[in-house]
Write a protein that holds these residues in place. Structure first.
Motif, PDB file in Angstrom:
ATOM      1  N   ASP A 181       0.836  -1.195   0.000  1.00 63.20           N
ATOM      2  CA  ASP A 181       0.000   0.000   0.000  1.00 63.20           C
ATOM      3  C   ASP A 181       0.875   1.250   0.000  1.00 63.20           C
ATOM      4  O   ASP A 181       2.098   1.176  -0.128  1.00 63.20           O
ATOM      5  N   ARG A 182       0.221   2.403   0.143  1.00 65.28           N
ATOM      6  CA  ARG A 182       0.947   3.684   0.068  1.00 65.28           C
ATOM      7  C   ARG A 182       1.885   3.943   1.215  1.00 65.28           C
ATOM      8  O   ARG A 182       2.686   4.862   1.181  1.00 65.28           O
TER       9      ARG A 182
ATOM     10  N   LYS B 210       1.569   3.764  -6.938  1.00 67.58           N
ATOM     11  CA  LYS B 210       0.449   4.411  -6.235  1.00 67.58           C
ATOM     12  C   LYS B 210       0.727   5.898  -5.988  1.00 67.58           C
ATOM     13  O   LYS B 210       0.448   6.435  -4.932  1.00 67.58           O
ATOM     14  N   ARG B 211       1.317   6.543  -6.961  1.00 67.12           N
ATOM     15  CA  ARG B 211       1.746   7.952  -6.934  1.00 67.12           C
ATOM     16  C   ARG B 211       2.815   8.244  -5.884  1.00 67.12           C
ATOM     17  O   ARG B 211       2.965   9.381  -5.448  1.00 67.12           O
TER      18      ARG B 211
ATOM     19  N   LYS C 294      -3.340  15.008  -9.427  1.00 68.58           N
ATOM     20  CA  LYS C 294      -3.186  13.550  -9.455  1.00 68.58           C
ATOM     21  C   LYS C 294      -3.050  13.122 -10.913  1.00 68.58           C
ATOM     22  O   LYS C 294      -3.950  13.346 -11.720  1.00 68.58           O
TER      23      LYS C 294
ATOM     24  N   PHE D  48       2.150  12.924  -8.200  1.00 66.02           N
ATOM     25  CA  PHE D  48       1.422  14.147  -7.876  1.00 66.02           C
ATOM     26  C   PHE D  48       2.158  15.306  -8.529  1.00 66.02           C
ATOM     27  O   PHE D  48       3.357  15.481  -8.284  1.00 66.02           O
TER      28      PHE D  48
ATOM     29  N   GLU E 184      -2.712  14.300  -0.005  1.00 61.57           N
ATOM     30  CA  GLU E 184      -3.672  13.369   0.591  1.00 61.57           C
ATOM     31  C   GLU E 184      -3.159  12.674   1.849  1.00 61.57           C
ATOM     32  O   GLU E 184      -3.209  11.450   1.971  1.00 61.57           O
TER      33      GLU E 184
ATOM     34  N   LYS F 290      -8.673  13.228   1.629  1.00 63.84           N
ATOM     35  CA  LYS F 290      -9.323  11.919   1.502  1.00 63.84           C
ATOM     36  C   LYS F 290     -10.842  12.015   1.381  1.00 63.84           C
ATOM     37  O   LYS F 290     -11.479  11.095   0.874  1.00 63.84           O
TER      38      LYS F 290
ATOM     39  N   LYS G 164      -5.644   2.093  -3.474  1.00 67.52           N
ATOM     40  CA  LYS G 164      -4.495   2.869  -3.014  1.00 67.52           C
ATOM     41  C   LYS G 164      -4.702   3.453  -1.625  1.00 67.52           C
ATOM     42  O   LYS G 164      -3.762   3.821  -0.964  1.00 67.52           O
TER      43      LYS G 164
END
Lengths: 344, 344
Positions: A79-80, A104-105, B127, B142, B216, B221, B305
């Motif tokens: 995950d992030r 995931k950016r 994004k 980003f 984020e 979120k 994500k």
């Protein structure tokens, strides 16, 4: 204050990787060399992790290998809030950092450079990316690693030619920013250099330059000394059988040719050129470049990221220890500089 | 102060693209739809440029299309001081922005969104990215566009289902942040909405949220309301013949299911759920979701994500006009919420 988080390690122990414990998952990226030589040294000190192995070599620093890395992270459900540790040289650092910065950016990543080249150069400054076709670092991003752990002991596992490749950046850092240190370094052959001194010294110079200009709008360009011609030579020879050069071997040629241009355009003294060229040839020997290579090199030079429009941009020495940037030079002058190297 | 540079245009003229004249080169990215409907409107106002055409559709928002774009920029000799203008909907904006942000480690890019969805959502907030396999926006970065030009006139070229898709984000912005505006909007069917009011209103809400939390870490979120379940549905149905949904059509389902979870976990009133569900169904109708889809949706949800470790993260309403985030919900509850939608 430095934007780079660099820690130079005398030893590795339980505390070295403490900062990696807070992540939800950890991946360690290695190649077959660092898996054999470096990974065993840190394996038991690391938190639980996924080991991702890629094949070594600049020719694998491409989108295909990125897809392999992204797949591995995805399949393991990262995950992030996961992190990546790049355990390897410049290829692993540039590509692993790029993959982490785009997964995931963007997830956090640490660099643990294992070659002299990546310790004194690639790991500091946040230039990440991959090659695209034959164009070096053509696709990438700027992003400062969350931590860079430099462990000079790793250098002992390096083959001599890799050590020599990295040493070219040490020479460059002296030439562009520290005339005194150039005197010390150039007085000794590579085998007699004190790595525990020259590694922190080189990192310091790069860190200072990068911190003052992270995205290369101005001063950071001085780090490109030797790299405009050097990169073109490296890219062009990359897949010509039997002629491939390591990065530093190509940069060594670039530094001589660009010192020649420096005499012509930015006031470097003739005797300084001789001094530079003699020391570099004593370490790297002479590489054969052919008349027929010139037109190919021109094509690569035109793709250089540092160009602006049709102008070819150089960073040149005004004297040993001092470098200028944004010197725009015509092809016929560049050709003359490469011919100067050929004729040595 | 906003981090987003957004300009809402009443008309386009010679001054609209003035800021693009300082670049060494310009590429305009279009698909076959925007090439036909939008490009003719701006073509003669733009500085000299390279037109890059890609095939429309989320299924082409992938690495292969990026390689096409990077190749075009490379072959045209674009340098670091070149710029890219993305003329299209969310796919072109996300992918064109990602390509620009990674070409030679990043060139400037402008967004000119041509759909309601991209005008009120994708173009604001930085994004960027592409899908990876079936995972939406799995690879990206980003980066705030250097300019976003919103020209509501473009919306007139949109098919009705695309307009309706974008309207889901307008609904979402009201539900998470503006109860009064929700009353105004939900009193009228889509065909009677005043786009010249709702577009700037929606952009304002998103801009405010994104500026307070660009990457984020927290408040941003809340923009994910409806998107955890909605994205999983969208991804899963993407290539099932005859069942593919547009983004907003999937988010509409997600907003109902997540309003159900909001009643259970964050204090949304039962009658607010009914109000939300009635209006959304009146605009979007009911989509058939099958019992046998549930296990597939679970697999997609695990790849979200927004997850942290094994927890599934939601943004849920505490009331209409107010949203919370970091609500971690178990699969059996999520399953119940989707079943609630199925049973409507």
């Amino acid at each position: 204050m430095s934007i780079n988080k660099v820690s130079i390690l005398k030893s590795v122990d339980q505390n070295t990787f403490e900062g990696l414990k807070g992540y939800t998952s950890l991946a360690v990226i290695v190649d077959e060399n660092t898996k054999r030589d470096c990974y065993p040294i840190v394996k038991d000190l690391l938190p639980e992790h996924l080991l991702i192995e890629v094949v070594s070599g600049e020719e694998n620093k491409n989108l295909q290998t990125c897809q392999h890395i992204w797949h591995e992270l995805t399949n393991a459900g990262f995950d992030r809030k996961a992190a990546v540790l790049d355990l390897g040289g410049g290829v692993i650092g540039d590509m692993g950092g790029f993959c982490a910065s785009t997964y995931k950016r963007g997830v956090d990543f640490w660099q643990m450079p294992t070659t002299l080249l990546s310790q004194v150069d690639a790991s500091v400054g946040g230039k990440l990316g991959i090659d695209f076709g034959k164009l070096k670092n053509h696709i990438g991003v700027f992003r400062i690693p969350d931590m860079v752990l430099v462990y000079p002991e790793f250098i002992k596992t390096l083959p001599q030619n890799e050590l020599r490749s990295g040493f070219a950046e040490v020479i460059k850092h002296c030439l562009i920013a520290d005339a005194d240190h150039w005197k010390t370094v150039s007085a000794k052959p590579l085998t007699e250099q004190d790595l525990t001194t020259i590694i922190p010294h080189s990192i310091n110079i790069k860190d200072g330059v990068v911190t003052s200009d992270p995205t290369e709008k101005g001063l950071r360009k001085i780090l490109n000394y030797g790299h405009t011609i050097g990169h073109a030579i490296e890219s062009y020879l990359l897949d010509i059988p039997g002629r491939k050069l390591l990065h530093g071997e190509a940069i060594a040629i670039g530094m001589i040719a660009e010192a020649y241009l420096s005499v012509k355009f930015t006031g470097l003294k003739e005797e300084e050129l001789k001094e530079i060229q003699e020391y570099i040839l004593s370490v790297y020997g002479k590489v054969e470049i052919l008349e027929s290579d010139l037109e190919h090199l021109y094509a690569y030079l035109l793709q250089d990221k540092k160009n602006s429009g049709k102008k070819l941009s150089f960073s040149l020495l005004s004297k040993i220890g001092d470098c200028t940037f944004d010197q725009f030079i015509e092809w016929n002058e560049i050709e003359e500089a490469i011919r100067y190297y050929i004729a040595l």
